[in-house]
Write a protein that holds these residues in place. Structure first.
Motif, short mmCIF file in Angstrom:
data_model
loop_
_atom_site.label_atom_id
_atom_site.label_comp_id
_atom_site.label_asym_id
_atom_site.label_seq_id
_atom_site.Cartn_x
_atom_site.Cartn_y
_atom_site.Cartn_z
N VAL A 89 0.86 -1.19 0.00
CA VAL A 89 0.00 0.00 0.00
C VAL A 89 0.89 1.24 0.00
O VAL A 89 2.05 1.17 0.40
CB VAL A 89 -0.92 0.02 1.25
CG1 VAL A 89 -1.85 -1.19 1.25
CG2 VAL A 89 -0.11 0.08 2.55
N HIS A 90 0.35 2.35 -0.46
CA HIS A 90 1.14 3.58 -0.49
C HIS A 90 1.08 4.32 0.84
O HIS A 90 0.00 4.51 1.40
CB HIS A 90 0.65 4.50 -1.62
CG HIS A 90 1.45 4.31 -2.86
ND1 HIS A 90 2.51 5.11 -3.20
CD2 HIS A 90 1.39 3.34 -3.81
CE1 HIS A 90 3.04 4.68 -4.33
NE2 HIS A 90 2.37 3.61 -4.72
N TYR A 91 2.24 4.75 1.31
CA TYR A 91 2.35 5.58 2.51
C TYR A 91 1.40 6.77 2.42
O TYR A 91 0.74 7.14 3.38
CB TYR A 91 3.80 6.07 2.64
CG TYR A 91 4.05 6.94 3.83
CD1 TYR A 91 4.41 6.37 5.05
CD2 TYR A 91 3.91 8.32 3.76
CE1 TYR A 91 4.62 7.17 6.16
CE2 TYR A 91 4.11 9.13 4.87
CZ TYR A 91 4.46 8.55 6.07
OH TYR A 91 4.65 9.34 7.17
N GLU A 92 1.31 7.35 1.21
CA GLU A 92 0.56 8.59 1.02
C GLU A 92 -0.96 8.35 0.97
O GLU A 92 -1.73 9.30 0.99
CB GLU A 92 0.99 9.26 -0.30
CG GLU A 92 2.49 9.54 -0.43
CD GLU A 92 3.30 8.32 -0.91
OE1 GLU A 92 2.69 7.28 -1.21
OE2 GLU A 92 4.54 8.42 -0.96
N ALA A 114 4.79 1.42 -0.12
CA ALA A 114 5.40 2.11 -1.26
C ALA A 114 5.56 3.60 -0.94
O ALA A 114 4.71 4.20 -0.28
CB ALA A 114 4.53 1.94 -2.50
N LEU A 115 6.66 4.16 -1.43
CA LEU A 115 6.93 5.59 -1.26
C LEU A 115 6.97 6.27 -2.62
O LEU A 115 7.74 5.86 -3.50
CB LEU A 115 8.28 5.81 -0.57
CG LEU A 115 8.49 5.21 0.82
CD1 LEU A 115 9.88 5.57 1.32
CD2 LEU A 115 7.42 5.70 1.81
N ASN A 116 6.18 7.32 -2.78
CA ASN A 116 6.25 8.13 -3.98
C ASN A 116 7.61 8.82 -4.06
O ASN A 116 8.30 8.94 -3.03
CB ASN A 116 5.14 9.20 -3.96
CG ASN A 116 3.82 8.65 -4.48
OD1 ASN A 116 3.79 7.67 -5.21
ND2 ASN A 116 2.73 9.30 -4.10
N PRO A 117 7.99 9.32 -5.25
CA PRO A 117 9.32 9.93 -5.38
C PRO A 117 9.59 11.07 -4.39
O PRO A 117 10.74 11.29 -4.00
CB PRO A 117 9.31 10.46 -6.82
CG PRO A 117 8.41 9.51 -7.55
CD PRO A 117 7.32 9.18 -6.56
N HIS A 118 8.55 11.78 -3.92
CA HIS A 118 8.80 12.91 -3.02
C HIS A 118 8.77 12.52 -1.54
O HIS A 118 9.00 13.37 -0.68
CB HIS A 118 7.75 14.00 -3.26
CG HIS A 118 6.39 13.61 -2.75
ND1 HIS A 118 5.51 12.85 -3.50
CD2 HIS A 118 5.77 13.85 -1.58
CE1 HIS A 118 4.41 12.64 -2.81
NE2 HIS A 118 4.54 13.23 -1.63
N LEU A 135 8.70 -0.46 -1.08
CA LEU A 135 8.72 -0.24 -2.53
C LEU A 135 9.08 1.22 -2.80
O LEU A 135 8.30 2.13 -2.47
CB LEU A 135 7.35 -0.58 -3.12
CG LEU A 135 7.13 -0.33 -4.61
CD1 LEU A 135 8.19 -1.00 -5.46
CD2 LEU A 135 5.76 -0.83 -5.03
N ILE A 136 10.25 1.42 -3.36
CA ILE A 136 10.68 2.77 -3.73
C ILE A 136 10.21 3.04 -5.15
O ILE A 136 10.63 2.35 -6.10
CB ILE A 136 12.23 2.90 -3.68
CG1 ILE A 136 12.77 2.57 -2.28
CG2 ILE A 136 12.69 4.26 -4.16
CD1 ILE A 136 12.55 3.63 -1.25
N GLU A 173 12.32 -3.02 -2.84
CA GLU A 173 11.85 -3.22 -4.21
C GLU A 173 11.83 -1.86 -4.90
O GLU A 173 11.56 -0.84 -4.26
CB GLU A 173 10.43 -3.81 -4.16
CG GLU A 173 9.83 -4.15 -5.51
CD GLU A 173 8.47 -4.87 -5.39
OE1 GLU A 173 7.72 -4.59 -4.42
OE2 GLU A 173 8.16 -5.72 -6.25
N VAL A 174 12.12 -1.83 -6.19
CA VAL A 174 12.11 -0.57 -6.93
C VAL A 174 11.24 -0.73 -8.17
O VAL A 174 11.26 -1.78 -8.82
CB VAL A 174 13.54 -0.13 -7.33
CG1 VAL A 174 13.50 1.24 -8.01
CG2 VAL A 174 14.45 -0.08 -6.12
N ASP A 175 10.46 0.30 -8.46
CA ASP A 175 9.42 0.22 -9.49
C ASP A 175 9.39 1.50 -10.32
O ASP A 175 9.15 2.58 -9.78
CB ASP A 175 8.08 0.00 -8.77
CG ASP A 175 6.92 -0.26 -9.72
OD1 ASP A 175 7.14 -0.35 -10.94
OD2 ASP A 175 5.78 -0.38 -9.21
N GLY A 176 9.58 1.35 -11.64
CA GLY A 176 9.45 2.48 -12.55
C GLY A 176 10.72 2.75 -13.34
O GLY A 176 11.75 3.06 -12.75
N GLY A 177 10.64 2.59 -14.66
CA GLY A 177 11.78 2.92 -15.52
C GLY A 177 12.98 2.01 -15.32
O GLY A 177 14.11 2.41 -15.60
#
Ligand code: DX5
Ligand code: ZN
Length: 220
Positions: A89-92, A114-118, A135-136, A173-177
């Motif tokens: 789940v997302h922290y935000e 999961a943490l959003n980029p900011h 999840l970064i 874990e890392v997600d995106g690009g």
């Protein structure tokens, strides 16, 4: 240790989903990464419980479910029933994070945040001991095929330090690009699990691409 590889099914061919599931089964991938989006927490809508259930029916590896939805505590049991093994789940997106993390663990799933980029990793200080996975996000969540945000490397290193200092087993874990280049830097920075969508599914040979990602960095 080699990184675990989690192909993101968001980039699969939804008209021939069974073929892509079989490809992941045959490959050296470790988990299926399933992205759930509600059109509120993120601007996009992906797919929901019936699709997770259908994938569960064919998948021979754990389902790593990434919830990009507001107030995800409402759906923990439903995703367990649909076949999730890991629920992030997302922290935000959560007010009572400790409660939701334990809801997930009490349903016998691994719990991820999961943490959003900011969002700085330091905000996990009072919850990280309860987490199986962090999840970064290395893109702003919502879409596949976006450009990797380099600051994620710094966050992975910081998190690796915290995990080592506190002697925890939490996976990073890392997600995106994530592609052949960013994966090298991520493994070097201390990532344990690499999610990859477009790079795998748009490749001429997705199975081989998974194998290459799997063998980045030190061998076992
Ligand atoms: C983005 C999703 C990702 C996405 C990754 O919001 O969480 O899992 O599918 O796709 P790529 O690897 O193409 O950036
Ligand atoms: Zn994801």
């Amino acid at each position: 240790m080699n990184a675990l590889i989690a192909p993101s099914m968001l980039s699969a061919d939804f008209c021939h989903l069974a073929d892509d599931i079989e490809m992941v089964n045959r490959s050296q991938a470790d988990w299926f990464h399933l992205d759930i989006m509600d059109g509120m927490f993120v601007p996009n809508i992906s797919y929901g419980l019936p699709v997770v259930k259908a994938i569960r029916g064919l998948a021979e590896k754990p389902l790593d479910v990434h919830l990009m939805i507001n107030d995800p505590g409402r759906y923990v049991s439903e995703f367990k029933q649909a076949g999730a093994d890991i629920l992030t789940v997302h922290y935000e997106a959560v007010t009572h994070l400790h409660r939701v993390v334990w809801q997930i663990k009490n349903e016998d799933m691994l719990a991820g945040v999961a943490l959003n980029p900011h969002t700085p990793v330091a905000l996990l200080d009072d919850i990280i001991q309860d987490l199986d996975l962090v999840l970064i996000m290395s893109v702003n969540p919502g879409f596949g095929g976006q450009k990797f945000i380099k600051n994620a490397l710094k966050k992975v290193s910081e998190l690796r330090d915290i995990i080592e200092k506190r002697n925890l087993n939490t996976l990073i874990e890392v997600d995106g690009g994530v592609d052949g280049n960013t994966a090298v830097d991520l493994v070097e920075a201390g990532a344990d699990v690499l999610v990859s969508g477009n790079y795998i599914f748009k490749a001429t040979n997705p199975e081989k691409t998974i194998e290459c990602l799997k063998h980045i960095g030190k061998e076992d």
